[in-house]
Design a protein around this motif. Sequence first.
Motif, PDB file in Angstrom:
ATOM      1  N   GLY A 276       0.882  -1.251   0.094  1.00  0.00           N
ATOM      2  CA  GLY A 276      -0.174  -0.056   0.054  1.00  0.00           C
ATOM      3  C   GLY A 276       0.847   1.365   0.103  1.00  0.00           C
ATOM      4  N   TYR A 277       0.323   2.262  -0.799  1.00  0.00           N
ATOM      5  CA  TYR A 277       1.066   3.457  -0.786  1.00  0.00           C
ATOM      6  C   TYR A 277       1.353   4.175   0.304  1.00  0.00           C
ATOM      7  N   ARG A 278       0.235   4.278   1.381  1.00  0.00           N
ATOM      8  CA  ARG A 278       0.314   4.876   2.484  1.00  0.00           C
ATOM      9  C   ARG A 278       1.475   4.717   3.466  1.00  0.00           C
ATOM     10  N   ASP A 279       1.592   3.460   3.665  1.00  0.00           N
ATOM     11  CA  ASP A 279       2.717   2.877   4.661  1.00  0.00           C
ATOM     12  C   ASP A 279       4.133   3.006   3.805  1.00  0.00           C
ATOM     13  N   LEU A 296      -1.029  10.556  -8.198  1.00  0.00           N
ATOM     14  CA  LEU A 296      -1.537   9.117  -8.369  1.00  0.00           C
ATOM     15  C   LEU A 296      -1.995   8.726  -7.325  1.00  0.00           C
ATOM     16  N   TRP A 297      -1.917   8.899  -5.862  1.00  0.00           N
ATOM     17  CA  TRP A 297      -2.665   8.514  -4.858  1.00  0.00           C
ATOM     18  C   TRP A 297      -4.095   8.844  -4.754  1.00  0.00           C
ATOM     19  N   GLU A 298      -4.238  10.061  -5.195  1.00  0.00           N
ATOM     20  CA  GLU A 298      -5.607  10.505  -5.225  1.00  0.00           C
ATOM     21  C   GLU A 298      -6.458   9.604  -5.953  1.00  0.00           C
ATOM     22  N   HIS A 299      -5.985   8.994  -6.950  1.00  0.00           N
ATOM     23  CA  HIS A 299      -6.767   7.967  -7.929  1.00  0.00           C
ATOM     24  C   HIS A 299      -6.779   6.589  -7.472  1.00  0.00           C
ATOM     25  N   PHE A 300      -5.520   5.962  -7.224  1.00  0.00           N
ATOM     26  CA  PHE A 300      -5.598   4.396  -6.924  1.00  0.00           C
ATOM     27  C   PHE A 300      -4.541   4.237  -6.003  1.00  0.00           C
ATOM     28  N   ASP A 301      -4.739   3.014  -5.318  1.00  0.00           N
ATOM     29  CA  ASP A 301      -3.650   2.141  -4.494  1.00  0.00           C
ATOM     30  C   ASP A 301      -2.900   1.031  -5.407  1.00  0.00           C
ATOM     31  N   MET A 302      -1.966   0.619  -4.780  1.00  0.00           N
ATOM     32  CA  MET A 302      -1.043  -0.115  -5.708  1.00  0.00           C
ATOM     33  C   MET A 302      -1.859  -1.633  -6.114  1.00  0.00           C
ATOM     34  N   GLY A 303      -2.629  -1.828  -5.411  1.00  0.00           N
ATOM     35  CA  GLY A 303      -3.520  -3.177  -5.599  1.00  0.00           C
ATOM     36  C   GLY A 303      -4.527  -2.965  -6.494  1.00  0.00           C
TER      37      GLY A 303
END
Length: 386
Positions: A276-279, A296-303
């Motif tokens: 996950g991007y947050r961690d 990017l993170w406004e739209h999607f997480d890596m999964g």
Amino acid sequence: MSDQTGQDTIHYDRYYGSLAAMRARFDRRARRDAFSGGTAEEFEIWRERSRATLTSLLGLDRMERCGGDAVVDGEVYLPAEEGGLALRREHCILQTEPGIYMPFYLFIPEYGENTPDPAGDTPQIFLALPGHQGAGKESVAGRGEFPAVAAAIDRFQYDYGLRLARMGFVTACPDCRGFGERRDEAAQGDEREKFLSCSCFHLSHMAEGLGQTVCGMLVWDAMRLIDHLTERGSREGWRTGCIGCVGFSGGGMQTLWTSALDDRVTYTLISGYLYGYRDSLLTLNGNCSCNYIPHLWEHFDMGDIASLIAPGTLLVQSCREDHLNGPRGLDNVTEQMVTVRAAYRLFGAEDALFHDVCPGGHCFHPEILDRIPRIVHNGRDVKRCS
Ligand SMILES: [Zn+2]
């Protein structure tokens, strides 16, 4: 000069950093475009829209096409060894944009009677993409005759390109931009530290003001390499209807994005790069610049991005103690895998998704390559995969 307290610097009892507020902002604003439907048909609509968004965020729509085939400027014969085929290793150079050149090694196995060959829908052609601190293609291609490369291979088990080739796959090991022969001025030089480093940081600064991203450049180049390999493969008689892509760490990042955006890749192995991007990229905010994509993170997480690979074969490898998983460890990986698995379930393709959890820290575990199916080659009967 010291002040009257005898201290050189000013000690603060408290700092007013921004991390906590940035995490809160992430929680308020992130992942607005996650899949929210319930059927494969709805997923396909989401996939098309999401790929368009990602193409724009990466800056792929601002890249410049150019013509021309790759140039082969050297080749070496590597004799067969225990459990591995003889190989021809070509050194090639492909122009991927006007004035942008990508050197790569191409391994071509020497097939014969009773030697292994890719089976069924398994690709015959693989891209083996490099991560950081391995001198780009040199460690992936197993150039262990150089001690600095041998140390990188030993540290990360980086030589998956050579291993794939010895198994019988036509394997391309490119330098991505900023790595190996493609280092920009600040990272050029023969000293080990520079040789193993990259110029992602400088590339990123050059790219941002031009509306580009380093990740977008790497994905573009991988796509142009696939163009070349499919074109050359059609001349050489290799199966070109499906392509495999493998990468560890930063190579895993390139593999994730290339497979998510290019349907020609049907077999994907991502090692050490799915979380996950947050961690992993916000809390761990000192990672390489090539990881960071504006908005990017406004739209999607890596999964969400990995789920775009469904229902193609996807092997994900994670290490329990990998520090890049972030402070919550493997939980930050398994949460993303829940998203990916849900996408595969929509297609009834859960068998095509495999999560390999290994012990230890940030490292490729080559045993996973044994999962790639092979058959005994008969020298003539070249199958086509769809
Ligand atoms: Zn980087």
